[in-house]
Design an enzyme around this catalytic site. Structure first.
Site, PDB file in Angstrom:
ATOM      1  N   ARG A 223       0.795  -1.231  -0.277  1.00  0.00           N
ATOM      2  CA  ARG A 223       0.353  -0.142   0.226  1.00  0.00           C
ATOM      3  C   ARG A 223       1.071   1.467  -0.090  1.00  0.00           C
ATOM      4  O   ARG A 223       0.429   2.222  -0.496  1.00  0.00           O
ATOM      5  CB  ARG A 223      -1.028  -0.122   0.860  1.00  0.00           C
ATOM      6  CG  ARG A 223      -2.381  -0.808   1.095  1.00  0.00           C
ATOM      7  CD  ARG A 223      -2.846  -0.980   2.935  1.00  0.00           C
ATOM      8  NE  ARG A 223      -1.679  -2.307   2.854  1.00  0.00           N
ATOM      9  CZ  ARG A 223      -1.694  -3.539   2.634  1.00  0.00           C
ATOM     10  NH1 ARG A 223      -2.710  -3.932   1.488  1.00  0.00           N
ATOM     11  NH2 ARG A 223      -0.373  -4.656   2.553  1.00  0.00           N
ATOM     12  N   THR A 224       1.920   1.708   0.564  1.00  0.00           N
ATOM     13  CA  THR A 224       2.642   2.802   1.634  1.00  0.00           C
ATOM     14  C   THR A 224       3.138   3.189  -0.171  1.00  0.00           C
ATOM     15  O   THR A 224       2.983   4.001  -0.640  1.00  0.00           O
ATOM     16  CB  THR A 224       3.554   2.842   2.261  1.00  0.00           C
ATOM     17  OG1 THR A 224       2.821   2.278   3.684  1.00  0.00           O
ATOM     18  CG2 THR A 224       3.933   3.884   2.964  1.00  0.00           C
TER      19      THR A 224
ATOM     20  N   LYS B 242      26.030  -3.010  -0.762  1.00  0.00           N
ATOM     21  CA  LYS B 242      28.513  -3.286  -0.525  1.00  0.00           C
ATOM     22  C   LYS B 242      28.653  -2.068   1.094  1.00  0.00           C
ATOM     23  O   LYS B 242      29.741  -1.677   0.885  1.00  0.00           O
ATOM     24  CB  LYS B 242      27.867  -2.198  -1.803  1.00  0.00           C
ATOM     25  CG  LYS B 242      27.742  -2.352  -3.304  1.00  0.00           C
ATOM     26  CD  LYS B 242      28.498  -1.813  -4.174  1.00  0.00           C
ATOM     27  CE  LYS B 242      27.643  -1.892  -5.047  1.00  0.00           C
ATOM     28  NZ  LYS B 242      27.431  -1.057  -6.021  1.00  0.00           N
TER      29      LYS B 242
ATOM     30  N   ARG C  86      11.119   4.224   3.747  1.00  0.00           N
ATOM     31  CA  ARG C  86      10.982   2.703   4.372  1.00  0.00           C
ATOM     32  C   ARG C  86      11.898   2.046   4.886  1.00  0.00           C
ATOM     33  O   ARG C  86      12.813   2.303   3.588  1.00  0.00           O
ATOM     34  CB  ARG C  86       9.511   2.053   3.776  1.00  0.00           C
ATOM     35  CG  ARG C  86       9.443   0.905   4.893  1.00  0.00           C
ATOM     36  CD  ARG C  86       8.658   0.299   4.875  1.00  0.00           C
ATOM     37  NE  ARG C  86       7.298   0.025   5.218  1.00  0.00           N
ATOM     38  CZ  ARG C  86       5.767   0.093   4.509  1.00  0.00           C
ATOM     39  NH1 ARG C  86       5.516  -1.369   4.555  1.00  0.00           N
ATOM     40  NH2 ARG C  86       4.874   0.600   5.548  1.00  0.00           N
TER      41      ARG C  86
ATOM     42  N   HIS D 128       4.394   5.783  11.367  1.00  0.00           N
ATOM     43  CA  HIS D 128       4.117   5.579  10.163  1.00  0.00           C
ATOM     44  C   HIS D 128       3.193   7.147  10.185  1.00  0.00           C
ATOM     45  O   HIS D 128       1.877   6.331  10.194  1.00  0.00           O
ATOM     46  CB  HIS D 128       3.202   4.003  10.402  1.00  0.00           C
ATOM     47  CG  HIS D 128       3.355   3.911   8.334  1.00  0.00           C
ATOM     48  ND1 HIS D 128       3.321   3.984   7.395  1.00  0.00           N
ATOM     49  CD2 HIS D 128       3.200   2.333   7.894  1.00  0.00           C
ATOM     50  CE1 HIS D 128       3.298   4.319   6.609  1.00  0.00           C
ATOM     51  NE2 HIS D 128       2.710   2.667   6.234  1.00  0.00           N
TER      52      HIS D 128
HETATM   53  N1   CP Z   1      -0.421  -0.205   5.720  1.00  0.00           N
HETATM   54  C1   CP Z   1       1.437  -0.673   5.367  1.00  0.00           C
HETATM   55  O1   CP Z   1       1.712   0.395   5.453  1.00  0.00           O
HETATM   56  O2   CP Z   1       1.007  -1.320   4.322  1.00  0.00           O
HETATM   57  P1   CP Z   1       2.481  -1.716   3.543  1.00  0.00           P
HETATM   58  O3   CP Z   1       2.758  -2.498   4.740  1.00  0.00           O
HETATM   59  O4   CP Z   1       1.563  -3.005   2.884  1.00  0.00           O
HETATM   60  O5   CP Z   1       2.604  -1.127   2.607  1.00  0.00           O
END
Ligand code: CP
Length: 310
Positions: free
Chosen positions: A57-58, A87, A108, A136
């Site tokens: 999703r993100t 590396k 991320r 998040h």
């Molecule tokens: N909700 C969420 O962060 O989903 P993903 O890990 O798929 O990005």
């Protein structure tokens, strides 16, 4: 707003502006006459999505959001293996290189605090798309947007937050922002090994937000306005000294539906494993797929604001 690092950086006023913008983005996306205008908005600008942890999703909603507004993309979806991190390149060096290629970086990372480290050295906005068990923040934005849309308010809510509250960063981010609104009550449902962190409890106490912790899911669900469920983050259990074989003990199924009010909404950041039965998907209270879609509009709004400021 130079960077997006933590949920609590957003005031209710700032959230209101993002949500108004997200409403407009929703309309623009669904009106074919406007799509062409939208697609020219940030033509020639670039977004880098740098993901050291898996995501559906993100990453894809950010990439969809950027491309719908005309931005180009630089994407590495398994940066731990397919970037020069393998590396030995540091996150600081990688970010300073990407600064020269992109107008914003969506990051991320598996380590808590990685987005803060990136922001320390970055000339362009860093968006924290999840840092280990830390935060998040953009998930919190879309969660709140969904609550606002579905319940019509962000205050005076009873919010039941269940599952893995130790390794799950979405619950941590969400409740910190809910604490900015008056009259909210948070009920945390988890086994003792997976309770929400003391830092979050301290923050809620400082903000005067009432909360309780329980293992009695059925009692917690009574009177709920929002039921926010999360999976066990098996990939993080070892780092907390918890048995990685631990299974979900709190499952939203037909019996749980009976226990919650008819006008409650059920949310989940997804991915789901087995903590919400698929039979629940047909219930009018299930909002988790709408929630995931809302991520597109909210992330478009966020990009819009960052680009307008830069
Ligand atoms: N909700 C969420 O962060 O989903 P993903 O890990 O798929 O990005």
């Amino acid at each position: 707003m130079k960077h997006v690092l933590a949920a609590r950086q957003f005031s209710p006023e700032a959230l209101g502006e993002i949500f108004d913008d997200a409403d407009q983005m929703n309309e623009l996306v669904h009106n074919s006459d406007n799509r062409r205008e939208l697609a020219g908005r940030y033509l020639g600008s670039m977004m880098a999505t740098l993901f050291y942890e898996p995501s559906t999703r993100t990453r894809l909603s950010f990439e969809s959001a950027a491309q719908r507004m005309g931005m180009g993309l630089l994407s590495t979806e398994n940066a731990g293996e397919f970037s020069s991190a393998i590396k030995g390149e540091t996150i600081e060096d990688t970010i300073q290189v990407l600064d020269g290629y992109a107008d914003m970086i969506v990051l991320r990372h598996k380590e808590q605090g990685a987005a803060d480290r990136a922001a320390e050295v970055s000339a362009v906005p860093i968006i924290n798309a999840g840092d280990g068990a830390g935060e998040h923040p953009t998930q919190a934005l879309l969660d709140l947007y969904t609550i606002q849309k579905e319940k019509g308010r962000l205050d005076n809510l009873t919010v039941v937050v269940g599952g893995d509250l130790l390794g799950g960063r979405t619950a941590r981010s969400l409740v910190q922002v809910l604490a900015n609104y008056r009259g909210n009550i948070i009920r945390f449902v988890s086994v003792p090994e997976l309770q929400i962190g003391d830092d979050i409890k301290l923050h809620l106490s400082e903000q005067g937000t009432n909360f309780e912790e329980t293992e009695d899911m059925y009692q917690a669900l009574q009177g709920a306005d929002v039921v926010y469920w999360t999976r066990i983050q098996k990939e993080r259990l070892r780092q907390f000294g918890v048995n990685p074989e631990l299974e979900s003990q709190f499952v939203i199924d037909q019996a749980a539906l009976q226990a919650m009010p008819e006008d409650a909404i059920i949310m989940h950041p997804l991915p789901r494993v087995d903590e919400i039965h698929t039979t629940v998907d047909r219930d009018h209270r299930a909002k988790y797929f709408n929630q995931a879609e809302n991520g597109l509009y909210v992330r478009m709004a966020l990009i819009d604001q960052l680009m307008t400021q830069s």
